[in-house]
Design a protein around this motif. Sequence first.
Motif, mmCIF file in Angstrom:
data_model
loop_
_atom_site.group_PDB
_atom_site.id
_atom_site.type_symbol
_atom_site.label_atom_id
_atom_site.label_comp_id
_atom_site.label_asym_id
_atom_site.label_seq_id
_atom_site.Cartn_x
_atom_site.Cartn_y
_atom_site.Cartn_z
ATOM 1 N N PHE A 1050 0.826 -1.207 0.000
ATOM 2 C CA PHE A 1050 0.000 0.000 0.000
ATOM 3 C C PHE A 1050 0.863 1.261 0.000
ATOM 4 N N LEU A 1051 1.917 1.254 0.798
ATOM 5 C CA LEU A 1051 2.717 2.463 0.970
ATOM 6 C C LEU A 1051 3.608 2.751 -0.222
ATOM 7 N N ARG A 1052 3.895 1.746 -1.036
ATOM 8 C CA ARG A 1052 4.720 1.987 -2.224
ATOM 9 C C ARG A 1052 4.017 2.882 -3.239
ATOM 10 N N LEU A 1053 2.730 3.107 -3.031
ATOM 11 C CA LEU A 1053 2.002 4.001 -3.932
ATOM 12 C C LEU A 1053 2.445 5.447 -3.770
ATOM 13 N N VAL A 1054 3.354 5.708 -2.850
ATOM 14 C CA VAL A 1054 3.947 7.039 -2.736
ATOM 15 C C VAL A 1054 4.622 7.434 -4.040
ATOM 16 N N GLN A 1055 5.058 6.435 -4.817
ATOM 17 C CA GLN A 1055 5.728 6.719 -6.100
ATOM 18 C C GLN A 1055 4.772 6.578 -7.285
ATOM 19 N N ASP A 1056 3.461 6.571 -7.035
ATOM 20 C CA ASP A 1056 2.479 6.423 -8.115
ATOM 21 C C ASP A 1056 2.568 7.603 -9.087
ATOM 22 N N ASP A 1057 2.161 7.352 -10.317
ATOM 23 C CA ASP A 1057 2.194 8.406 -11.339
ATOM 24 C C ASP A 1057 1.127 9.470 -11.102
ATOM 25 N N ASP A 1058 0.034 9.090 -10.454
ATOM 26 C CA ASP A 1058 -1.071 10.011 -10.245
ATOM 27 C C ASP A 1058 -0.814 10.876 -9.005
ATOM 28 N N ASN A 1059 -0.990 12.176 -9.158
ATOM 29 C CA ASN A 1059 -0.697 13.109 -8.061
ATOM 30 C C ASN A 1059 -1.612 12.879 -6.860
ATOM 31 N N ASP A 1060 -2.905 12.609 -7.104
ATOM 32 C CA ASP A 1060 -3.845 12.377 -6.006
ATOM 33 C C ASP A 1060 -3.507 11.100 -5.249
ATOM 34 N N VAL A 1061 -3.111 10.074 -5.963
ATOM 35 C CA VAL A 1061 -2.735 8.813 -5.302
ATOM 36 C C VAL A 1061 -1.505 9.030 -4.426
ATOM 37 N N ARG A 1062 -0.553 9.784 -4.938
ATOM 38 C CA ARG A 1062 0.646 10.064 -4.134
ATOM 39 C C ARG A 1062 0.271 10.819 -2.860
ATOM 40 N N ARG A 1063 -0.649 11.786 -3.015
ATOM 41 C CA ARG A 1063 -1.030 12.607 -1.856
ATOM 42 C C ARG A 1063 -1.677 11.751 -0.764
ATOM 43 N N VAL A 1064 -2.632 10.912 -1.129
ATOM 44 C CA VAL A 1064 -3.304 10.095 -0.115
ATOM 45 C C VAL A 1064 -2.385 9.003 0.414
ATOM 46 N N SER A 1065 -1.448 8.547 -0.417
ATOM 47 C CA SER A 1065 -0.474 7.548 0.051
ATOM 48 C C SER A 1065 0.441 8.145 1.110
ATOM 49 N N LEU A 1066 0.826 9.395 0.908
ATOM 50 C CA LEU A 1066 1.655 10.075 1.909
ATOM 51 C C LEU A 1066 0.885 10.252 3.212
ATOM 52 N N ALA A 1067 -0.413 10.571 3.098
ATOM 53 C CA ALA A 1067 -1.233 10.696 4.309
ATOM 54 C C ALA A 1067 -1.333 9.356 5.028
ATOM 55 N N THR A 1068 -1.419 8.261 4.276
ATOM 56 C CA THR A 1068 -1.469 6.923 4.881
ATOM 57 C C THR A 1068 -0.140 6.570 5.529
ATOM 58 N N LEU A 1069 0.960 6.910 4.874
ATOM 59 C CA LEU A 1069 2.273 6.671 5.466
ATOM 60 C C LEU A 1069 2.427 7.456 6.761
ATOM 61 N N ASN A 1070 1.912 8.678 6.778
ATOM 62 C CA ASN A 1070 1.953 9.492 7.991
ATOM 63 C C ASN A 1070 1.158 8.830 9.119
ATOM 64 N N ALA A 1071 -0.025 8.317 8.781
ATOM 65 C CA ALA A 1071 -0.844 7.632 9.788
ATOM 66 C C ALA A 1071 -0.160 6.366 10.293
ATOM 67 N N ALA A 1072 0.490 5.631 9.387
ATOM 68 C CA ALA A 1072 1.209 4.422 9.799
ATOM 69 C C ALA A 1072 2.370 4.770 10.726
ATOM 70 N N ALA A 1073 3.088 5.841 10.398
ATOM 71 C CA ALA A 1073 4.206 6.265 11.241
ATOM 72 C C ALA A 1073 3.735 6.690 12.626
ATOM 73 N N HIS A 1074 2.520 7.228 12.686
ATOM 74 C CA HIS A 1074 1.994 7.701 13.972
ATOM 75 C C HIS A 1074 1.430 6.556 14.813
ATOM 76 N N ASN A 1075 0.671 5.655 14.178
ATOM 77 C CA ASN A 1075 -0.044 4.614 14.927
ATOM 78 C C ASN A 1075 0.629 3.246 14.901
ATOM 79 N N LYS A 1076 1.348 2.932 13.832
ATOM 80 C CA LYS A 1076 1.948 1.608 13.694
ATOM 81 C C LYS A 1076 3.419 1.699 13.281
ATOM 82 N N PRO A 1077 4.235 2.436 14.005
ATOM 83 C CA PRO A 1077 5.631 2.611 13.564
ATOM 84 C C PRO A 1077 6.408 1.305 13.510
#
Length: 1277
Positions: A1050-1077
């Motif tokens: 799921f988190l590898r989508l940070v490198q997705d070609d679509d700008n919106d996908v990258r944005r929400v992937s970064l938000a998910t990575l942030n949530a993972a870093a906060h709750n499931k480091p």
Amino acid sequence: MATNDLIDALKKPDCSLDDSNEQKVVKAVFKKLEDSNGEVQNLAVKALAPLAKKVKEKNLQDIVDKLCNLLKAETDSQKDIASIGLKTVIVEVPVNSTTSASIVAKLIPKLLDQMRNENLSVDTIDILSEVLNRFGNQLVPGEASSAGPQLQKQIQNALLHLLNHKRFAIRKRTTVAIGSLVAHTSDELFAALIKDLLAELRAKEQREDWDRLRTHVGCLATVCSPRFGPHLNEFLPLVVRFTVVEENDELREYCLNALESFVLRCPKEIGEHIKSVVDLAIEYVKYDPNYDAGDGDEGMEVDAEEDDDDFDDADDIGYSDDDDMSWKVRRASSKLLSSVISTRSEILVDLLDQVAPVLVNRFKEREESVRVDILNTFIVLIQRTGRVAGGVDFAARNDDSEHSAKRRKGTNGVVAMEGVTGPKDHLRQHVPRLSTILAKQMNDSSAATRQTGFALLKELVIVLNGALENHIGAFIPAIESSLSGAPTKDAAKTSTSSNLKLELLEFLRVLLTTHRPEVFHPHLGRLVPPVITAANDKFYKITGEALTVANELVKVIRPFAVDKETNQQHVTPLASNDFLKHLEQIYAITVQRLGTTDADLEVKERSVVVLGTLLSQTGDILPADQVTGTVLSLLLERLRNELTRLTTVRVFRSVAESPLTAEGATSVNIVPVLSEVAKELASYLRKSHRQLRLAALQTLETILKRFGRQLPTDVYPTVLAELRPLLTDADLHVLPLTLAVLAVVVQQGQSAQGLLKTVQEDVLKELISMIIETPHLVGSGAGGEALQQLWKALSRTADRGFQRLAIAQLEQKVADPKVTFQSKQTHSVIAQSIAVLSLGSEAEADTTINNHVAALQAGNDQIQYLALLTIGEIGRKIDLSKKHPKLKDILLKNFSSTSEEIKQASAFALGNVAVGNLDEYLPGILNIVDNNPKQRYLALVSLREVIARVSGPDASPPAAGTLERFAQPVWDILFKDTKDTEDATRNVIAECLGKLSLLEPGKFLPELRSRLSGDATIRATVVTAVRFTFSEHCDGGEYDALLAPFILDFLRLVQDDDNDVRRVSLATLNAAAHNKPHLIQDALPELLPLLYGETIVREELIETVEMGPFKHQVDHGLEARKSAFECMSTLLETCSARLDLSEFLARVVLGLKDPASEIKTLAYLMLQRLVQVGPSVVTQHLDSTVEPLRTAVLAKPKQNAVKQEIEKNAELVRSAARTVVVLAPLAENAGSTKFDEFLREVRGPTSPVLEVMNEVGKEVEQVGTVGLSGPTAMDLS
């Protein structure tokens, strides 16, 4: 006398000179400089500093010119005076002034001329260094001096020539001057310098000119900076080779110092060589050619008796040789290892296995200064282990194991998983030998060694909870001798003794809180007396710390057993009758210190805490007459004292919570004083002291809950009268506590005369006004829970008429058009309140529902909105389908309302009513989602409410089971036509999917992963759904085990070609870093490059939009970039030990230059945090922060800026200024000329931001720096 008077006058802030007087004073001072008397000359030089601050720039320039001319004087004394005078004046000259340009233009050529003289003075080079430090920017191309680059080259050539000077003092000063120069030179000149140094090193090696070779190696340490990195591979083999030159320990020391600079300032380039550097440091930390104590690897196998023999042999030899310089090599090696440990967390386990045993063995070092350095290096190793392993765990002293919990979050948020062999386990294996060697060393060594040793032990027990359980006895002799040392007449020795005692007492405090009480019982006879002696010390700090330790000793002597399931404390008998005398000693010294009239406030406060602990832990052992006649009387006296009342309030709370004083317990009776205490506490609620009010409320709540039935009824009206004014308090912490105490007063004091009447007639109105004026304080969280508990208490104690009255008054406020609500949250709070009041009785609930259902068809929008929210709140708790069969149709009808607020409230109501009977309502909701596109969004909102309530922590098992039956149809419907929906709808769908996944993660997580191959909208929905699974209540290891194999996909989508996908992937990575480091920390090497790639401004995403005659730029990549920096900030808090801080810092500096103010603010906060997490890394990169910080601090709004833009700019300036203030302490020892110059610029008297810097400085000083290790000295909170 006249010169002294002049100095005093010039120092006064209101002193000012006109042009005529300025010239006269300058002439008079210079006349004194030529005086034949040395004392007069010294005073004249001293007068130059305040004079330089007062005179105008023209006269200041004259002073500099005259001092320059004096440098050419014939006599040495005049040259010396001129040198000292120039150094004094240069420090006072403003950085960016015409005088500074004049100094560069006139003084430097004169200094260069003198440097060509064979009889060169050391002062000349010192002056040049000071000029370069202060005004080096004047030599930068494009600055005031057009001849700057040429002058730089001349200075560099002259200094390089002096590196071969015959005098060592000249060569040493030259290396310092070169360090000051390279901070401002161009890359070309720096490359030429490096080339010359490399050639000189090789030439000196061939000629075996070791003396001058040492100087050039020392110069490497001075010039080493990030620019040196590309050249590291050329120099490193040479430096390593020079360490083996025979019989040249000073050269070895310089080589090791150079290697330390390489490690600190070129972390990336040194990475591939770090193993060989560590091996070299290990070899030379044991280097002692004149003495062999068996420090080889075989020494690890010797037992304690053999260790003692080694020590005895060392004492017998008594070796001392003034010509032995090998100790400098060992000291430099220790510092090199310290630098590696503090910067290379990725090899920490290897360092613990290879370096730790060598350092432990070297605790026997015969040279004290080196021994202290080695101990400090081991302290760094312990602290780094604590940080990497997940921080510090201060468990209760009854916790039998450090690994009692399955997972723990430490201070930096890293989660330690059970059963994993980590750095702490590698450190723990060295504890036995460490204890043996260190205990022997601390028994025989000086105060400095013992002080550092106790500091080491403190850090050890902080990181390894219970580490010294089997070794405490070995340190008892050192503890006794260190605490019993009497003060001497020698001030230096007294100071050393005091520092030793303070360090030891702090260690004892931490030791007692991190080990089981039973461990100390055999040693109490030797521990208590020296602590009592320290409590009698004349120095108040020692007395205070000793009382802190005595407080912990009481808990050790008489611990309470804790039921781990209920967390309840139970009284246990005294382990031995012999312990009673120790308690008597502690009691006696506490009462004595408390009765001392001239005692320091800190001593009095800590005495009060000890007395409270004695009462709460051992009150049944103390004589009853002492408890009632002395202890309680003293506490009451201290409660009434303005200075000690805050501490005493907190002490009374701990006493009231003790199992010895619980209702029904006959051991300690404190009830006789509680009435007086409660009234005194109530009076404190009027005080402006916020902490006092908070403490008084907390203590009142405890006392009234536990002893309410035993208190006289006249207490409650008194407390109620003092509580009522606080209902208008807008304090986020005060108001919830006030409501909680009010609930207890209503519950326990209902029999008090007139209390319920007062509540019904007056307090009810105040509560309703509070809800309307401050809904944000009671809408959720502690405030919302406290308000609901208060309504429940009122429902239980008052008759039904009160419930009807309260509901009617709440509804009336909504219906009254004259009442203005601050936000829609007010309606929500009122609806929650009505629901709680109604659910107190079935009849009242039916009446309320009937009234609000009727209001849906006849009321205005405000009344309908409240009715919908209330129906939802009640319907979530009870099934409304049977008594109100048409309710679903009424709610669905409101889906077509013209008001968006009514639509949203209807969706909320339908979802919550459905929770009461899923079988009845859920199929209809799903039908709308599937078949009614117009109402699909609202139906999805209802479905979200259903899933969120049923999958939440408070859900009932039957409801969860029912939802599981519908899970698959819901899942299929949610994914239907996802790609054609709007963003808002997709977000609701994602939330539903995420929450639904929590019900059956084994089934739904693989399904989410399988849809990653869909189009961009589906990918964005899936990765957003994963973010919603990171909820606070989902903390089980079973779910983490199921998520772990998929999370990277799921988190590898940070490198997705679509700008919106990258944005929400970064938000998910942030949530993972906060709750499931713990799930992502091992994957950070793969994720971090992707994350850092999103911190760069992408020009292709910036669109220029024409708006009439104006052009406006829209950055479509801003949200993704902002998410990336937010994620970095979270990672810094939760996974800092897994980050390459040098690379991380480089991205933070990039954020300082970002055009978006939100990102700059995040970068400032991260930089401030890095000062705590990695100060050494920040220190080495201070120069890179100067330009972006200067731009931000000195930024000014446009002339035509509106108010909002002006305020925004002011806030950015303050944020940048705060960052500068936080960084400033690092600059003191960093040797960063550029940052020092920047500090003088923004803090100087002519700085345009001086006022802001001063204000921010005071704020930072008040807040202080939050420590990351160890508990507080004594918990007075």
